[in-house]
Structures are given as structure tokens and as C-alpha cells.
Write an enzyme that holds these catalytic residues in place. Structure first.
Site, PDB file in Angstrom:
ATOM      1  N   GLU A   1       7.061 -24.933  -2.552  1.00  0.00           N
ATOM      2  CA  GLU A   1       5.690 -25.750  -2.889  1.00  0.00           C
ATOM      3  C   GLU A   1       6.083 -26.232  -4.145  1.00  0.00           C
ATOM      4  O   GLU A   1       6.646 -25.622  -5.090  1.00  0.00           O
ATOM      5  CB  GLU A   1       4.197 -24.954  -2.753  1.00  0.00           C
ATOM      6  CG  GLU A   1       4.461 -23.540  -3.361  1.00  0.00           C
ATOM      7  CD  GLU A   1       3.355 -22.652  -3.118  1.00  0.00           C
ATOM      8  OE1 GLU A   1       2.903 -22.134  -4.066  1.00  0.00           O
ATOM      9  OE2 GLU A   1       3.179 -22.403  -1.958  1.00  0.00           O
TER      10      GLU A   1
ATOM     11  N   LEU B   1      -2.041  -4.253   3.917  1.00  0.00           N
ATOM     12  CA  LEU B   1      -3.420  -4.157   3.428  1.00  0.00           C
ATOM     13  C   LEU B   1      -3.771  -3.516   2.190  1.00  0.00           C
ATOM     14  O   LEU B   1      -3.920  -2.319   2.148  1.00  0.00           O
ATOM     15  CB  LEU B   1      -3.880  -3.015   4.660  1.00  0.00           C
ATOM     16  CG  LEU B   1      -5.285  -2.733   4.893  1.00  0.00           C
ATOM     17  CD1 LEU B   1      -5.802  -4.029   5.283  1.00  0.00           C
ATOM     18  CD2 LEU B   1      -5.724  -1.556   5.613  1.00  0.00           C
ATOM     19  N   GLY B   2      -3.475  -4.359   1.271  1.00  0.00           N
ATOM     20  CA  GLY B   2      -3.602  -4.157  -0.169  1.00  0.00           C
ATOM     21  C   GLY B   2      -4.991  -4.428  -0.670  1.00  0.00           C
ATOM     22  O   GLY B   2      -5.804  -4.383   0.194  1.00  0.00           O
ATOM     23  N   ARG B   3      -5.074  -4.551  -1.894  1.00  0.00           N
ATOM     24  CA  ARG B   3      -6.419  -4.828  -2.376  1.00  0.00           C
ATOM     25  C   ARG B   3      -7.121  -6.053  -1.863  1.00  0.00           C
ATOM     26  O   ARG B   3      -8.312  -6.061  -1.339  1.00  0.00           O
ATOM     27  CB  ARG B   3      -6.494  -4.792  -3.841  1.00  0.00           C
ATOM     28  CG  ARG B   3      -6.249  -3.658  -4.581  1.00  0.00           C
ATOM     29  CD  ARG B   3      -5.974  -3.844  -6.003  1.00  0.00           C
ATOM     30  NE  ARG B   3      -4.450  -4.632  -6.298  1.00  0.00           N
ATOM     31  CZ  ARG B   3      -3.509  -4.087  -7.162  1.00  0.00           C
ATOM     32  NH1 ARG B   3      -3.956  -3.234  -7.862  1.00  0.00           N
ATOM     33  NH2 ARG B   3      -2.435  -4.750  -7.269  1.00  0.00           N
ATOM     34  N   ILE B   4      -6.290  -7.292  -1.740  1.00  0.00           N
ATOM     35  CA  ILE B   4      -6.970  -8.483  -1.101  1.00  0.00           C
ATOM     36  C   ILE B   4      -6.981  -8.205   0.632  1.00  0.00           C
ATOM     37  O   ILE B   4      -8.030  -8.403   0.988  1.00  0.00           O
ATOM     38  CB  ILE B   4      -6.132  -9.719  -1.352  1.00  0.00           C
ATOM     39  CG1 ILE B   4      -5.989  -9.768  -2.840  1.00  0.00           C
ATOM     40  CG2 ILE B   4      -6.641 -10.788  -0.838  1.00  0.00           C
ATOM     41  CD1 ILE B   4      -4.793 -10.733  -3.187  1.00  0.00           C
TER      42      ILE B   4
ATOM     43  N   HIS C   1      -1.965 -23.970  -2.014  1.00  0.00           N
ATOM     44  CA  HIS C   1      -2.040 -22.674  -2.578  1.00  0.00           C
ATOM     45  C   HIS C   1      -3.242 -22.685  -3.580  1.00  0.00           C
ATOM     46  O   HIS C   1      -3.064 -22.641  -4.912  1.00  0.00           O
ATOM     47  CB  HIS C   1      -0.744 -22.634  -3.662  1.00  0.00           C
ATOM     48  CG  HIS C   1      -0.455 -21.340  -3.921  1.00  0.00           C
ATOM     49  ND1 HIS C   1       0.856 -20.710  -4.317  1.00  0.00           N
ATOM     50  CD2 HIS C   1      -1.162 -20.337  -4.447  1.00  0.00           C
ATOM     51  CE1 HIS C   1       0.634 -19.648  -4.664  1.00  0.00           C
ATOM     52  NE2 HIS C   1      -0.365 -19.334  -4.731  1.00  0.00           N
TER      53      HIS C   1
ATOM     54  N   ARG D   1       2.874 -15.758   0.332  1.00  0.00           N
ATOM     55  CA  ARG D   1       4.041 -16.354  -0.446  1.00  0.00           C
ATOM     56  C   ARG D   1       4.688 -17.121   1.073  1.00  0.00           C
ATOM     57  O   ARG D   1       4.979 -16.472   1.791  1.00  0.00           O
ATOM     58  CB  ARG D   1       5.114 -15.688  -1.165  1.00  0.00           C
ATOM     59  CG  ARG D   1       4.566 -15.188  -2.402  1.00  0.00           C
ATOM     60  CD  ARG D   1       4.374 -16.312  -3.461  1.00  0.00           C
ATOM     61  NE  ARG D   1       4.085 -15.472  -4.926  1.00  0.00           N
ATOM     62  CZ  ARG D   1       2.833 -15.594  -5.174  1.00  0.00           C
ATOM     63  NH1 ARG D   1       1.953 -16.102  -4.341  1.00  0.00           N
ATOM     64  NH2 ARG D   1       2.609 -15.345  -6.531  1.00  0.00           N
TER      65      ARG D   1
ATOM     66  N   ASP E   1      -1.499 -21.862   3.133  1.00  0.00           N
ATOM     67  CA  ASP E   1      -2.004 -22.177   1.677  1.00  0.00           C
ATOM     68  C   ASP E   1      -0.626 -21.993   0.983  1.00  0.00           C
ATOM     69  O   ASP E   1      -0.835 -22.486  -0.366  1.00  0.00           O
ATOM     70  CB  ASP E   1      -2.899 -21.110   1.310  1.00  0.00           C
ATOM     71  CG  ASP E   1      -3.429 -21.326  -0.137  1.00  0.00           C
ATOM     72  OD1 ASP E   1      -3.875 -22.602  -0.402  1.00  0.00           O
ATOM     73  OD2 ASP E   1      -3.552 -20.524  -0.956  1.00  0.00           O
TER      74      ASP E   1
HETATM   75  C1  8YV Z   1      -1.359 -18.115  -8.461  1.00  0.00           C
HETATM   76  C2  8YV Z   1      -1.331 -16.305  -6.992  1.00  0.00           C
HETATM   77  O1  8YV Z   1      -0.772 -17.181  -9.459  1.00  0.00           O
HETATM   78  O2  8YV Z   1      -2.112 -14.545  -8.134  1.00  0.00           O
HETATM   79  C3  8YV Z   1      -1.272 -15.079  -7.322  1.00  0.00           C
HETATM   80  O3  8YV Z   1      -0.337 -14.161  -6.957  1.00  0.00           O
HETATM   81  O4  8YV Z   1      -0.718 -16.902  -5.996  1.00  0.00           O
HETATM   82  C4  8YV Z   1      -2.212 -17.397  -7.606  1.00  0.00           C
HETATM   83  O5  8YV Z   1      -2.930 -16.637  -8.052  1.00  0.00           O
HETATM   84  C5  8YV Z   1      -1.885 -19.004  -9.304  1.00  0.00           C
HETATM   85  O6  8YV Z   1      -1.994 -20.002  -8.368  1.00  0.00           O
HETATM   86  C6  8YV Z   1      -1.387 -19.283 -10.669  1.00  0.00           C
HETATM   87  O7  8YV Z   1      -1.301 -20.544 -10.785  1.00  0.00           O
END
Ligand code: 8YV
Length: 312
Positions: free
Chosen positions: A260, A151-154, A278, A231, A255
């Protein structure tokens, strides 16, 4: 003040607006375009004072004796060896906040897509099946419980949007956040057992590798659904695949993946998954802001000002 005499190393392709901004200010050397990486580093390495981008291991840091700063394009900086950076007295910055809304929007989109089978619905109409049969009845988010891992910023932006979908929000993280109204779990298996949805939005890297284990996925269970917008490394991908195939896990919207852009082909045969390349932060607005923050960090560093978003 910036100075074209400052040599910087770009480690991968960046957004055009970001590349243009860097080229205006600095002398940019593109490592990812070098045919002979070792020869390229032997030639330009001694002059490099900054890196723009990720994929930085201890060997690369060692090849750049004048390196002062690594400005990552992305909030997640797990592709940078921060211990090696710290040991070499190199600063590291990332691009937080500017992508929160874009990632949270995609998360809710993936959840609705999985629950209501939007990708399949689109195919159903395009393939001319609608006049001959009903599409079916599926589930909705309303009234369900979503557990947020991180539960961070995003994570907080996802929580706000999940509440707007009339979901109950709970969370798991390193510690309870006393000012957050949601129920906190200090055990991920327990949270998974109590949830309809598990959303992963925690940092990648060694500390979180496969924390969404077979046990967690089994606790989420046949009716549970997993969403990963963080991730691939956070999940035991083999166990997830197996459980999705056997019905031990209800569904997944993914995603991100371990290797990947390679995605295990076995996922393609599954009807209970939604796959996405992603693209959490992939809007023009957000990527422009991320690029501007990479440049702002470099500019601040070379002007001797405080860094807007330092992690090391
Ligand atoms: C990637 C992300 O960085 O911010 C992150 O941690 O996973 C994405 O925003 C972005 O795909 C850069 O290519």
C-alpha cells in the site's frame, strides 16, 4: 519537563495537531522533507535524541548515535527494527488502546458492506437502476461464525461487536486465553474451515508473514469471507487474489495491502471484494489521541518518568 533544545527527527508526515505539539516542545527535523537524505542525516544526525514516527531501519539507527527513543505513531510497529533498537539501547513506544474502538467499528462496517454489498447498492441507486430491477438478496451476519486471528485489545472489541451482531466468536492466537469465553483453536486451518468469516487483527512483521496462507484461504472456502484490518503482510496476497477470482474464496474486505498505497489492479475488477484505504484508525478523535500518546511518550522519556506505552 520538555526542552526546545532537544532535537528530534520526524520520519513521515504526522497529524497536524501532533506536529504542532512536537514543534512546541522540541526542535523538529523532518527527514521525509529532506531532498538529500544522506546529507541531511550527516548534518542533524549527531544531535538527534528521539524519533517521532516509524520507518526505522538499522541504518537509520546507526546514523543517530545519540538516539534514545523511537515514538511510533500507530499500534503496529512492524516498520521499526526493534532488534536493532534494543541492541542500541533505544526505547520504542507505540499507540495502543486509543484506536481499539475505531478499528473495531470499521471492521464491522466492512463486514456488513461485504455481506450486503453496500458499495454496489450505492452505485445501483446512483446509476438510476432501481426503478428497473431489484438489487438482489444477499447474506447477513446473524447466526454466522467469525474466527478472529489475534484476540488482542482490538480483537476483543471486534469480538464484542460481532456478538452484538448475533455472531458466534472463535479465535486463534499464540495461546489460549483462559478468561475469554470464546472457543480457542491452536490451528489456523482448522479454524478457517469451521468459520464463515475470518478477521485478521494480529501484529504484522516477520513472525506473522503470510500466516493466512493458500491452505488457510482454501479452508475458508467458496462461502467464506476474509477481513483484513491488520497488515497486508499477514496474507498470501497472490493466492487470495487467485482464489477470489476463481471462486475458491467467497469474498474479502481489505483495509490493508502488501504494497500500500499501491493495490493490485486485478482487485478492482472483482465484485466480491470491498476495498478500503488503510483507514482503521482514521477518525479525528482517534488520530488526535494517537498523536497525544506519541507526545506523552516523548515527554515522559525526557522527564525521566515511566513511558506510558513502551514496547522495547
Ligand atoms: C496507522 C495502524 O498507524 O496503528 C496502526 O498500527 O495501522 C494505523 O493506525 C496509521 O495509519 C498511521 O498512519
Amino acid at each position: 519537563m520538555t526542552d526546545a533544545a532537544i532535537d528530534i527527527l520526524q520520519t513521515h508526515k504526522l497529524l497536524a495537531s501532533c506536529e504542532a505539539g512536537l514543534a512546541e516542545r522540541y526542535t523538529v527535523h523532518k527527514l521525509h522533507e529532506a531532498t538529500d537524505r544522506a546529507a541531511f542525516l550527516a548534518e542533524v544526525g549527531p544531535r538527534i535524541r528521539a524519533i517521532a514516527g516509524g520507518n526505522v531501519d538499522p541504518g537509520l539507527i546507526a546514523a543517530l548515535p545519540k538516539l534514545e527513543i523511537i515514538a511510533n505513531f500507530g499500534v503496529g510497529y512492524d516498520s521499526i527494527d526493534t532488534a536493532a533498537a534494543r541492541a542500541a539501547n533505544v526505547r520504542v513506544t507505540n499507540t495502543p488502546n486509543v484506536l481499539n474502538d475505531a478499528v473495531a467499528e470499521l471492521t464491522i462496517g466492512l463486514m456488513v458492506a461485504l455481506a450486503r454489498r453496500i458499495p454496489q447498492a450505492d452505485q445501483f441507486v446512483r446509476q438510476g437502476k432501481w426503478p428497473h430491477a431489484g438489487f438482489g438478496l444477499f447474506s447477513e451476519l446473524t447466526g454466522k461464525t467469525v474466527g478472529i486471528l489475534g484476540l488482542g485489545r482490538i480483537g476483543k472489541e471486534i469480538a464484542t461487536r460481532a456478538q452484538a451482531m448475533k455472531m458466534r466468536v472463535v479465535y486463534y492466537g499464540r495461546k489460549r486465553q483462559p478468561t475469554e469465553p470464546h472457543v480457542f483453536y491452536d490451528n489456523l486451518v482448522d479454524m478457517a474451515r469451521d468459520c464463515d468469516w475470518l478477521v485478521i487483527i494480529a501484529l504484522g512483521g516477520k513472525g506473522t508473514e503470510r500466516i493466512v496462507s493458500r491452505e488457510v484461504l482454501t479452508a475458508l472456502g467458496p462461502k467464506g469471507r476474509l477481513v483484513n484490518v491488520a497488515r497486508g503482510t499477514l496474507v498470501d496476497e497472490d493466492a487470495m487474489l487467485e482464489l477470489l477470482q476463481s471462486g475458491g474464496l467467497g469474498g474479502a474486505a481489505l483495509d490493508v495491502f502488501v504494497n500500500e498505497p499501491a493495490v493490485p489492479e486485478a482487485f478492482f475488477a472483482l465484485d466480491n471484494v470491498v476495498l478500503s484505504p488503510h483507514q482503521g484508525s482514521a477518525t479525528t478523535q482517534t488520530r488526535d489521541a494517537m498523536g497525544a500518546l506519541v507526545i506523552a511518550n516523548l515527554d515522559a522519556h525526557f522527564a525521566g518518568e515511566p513511558l506510558p506505552s513502551a514496547v522495547v
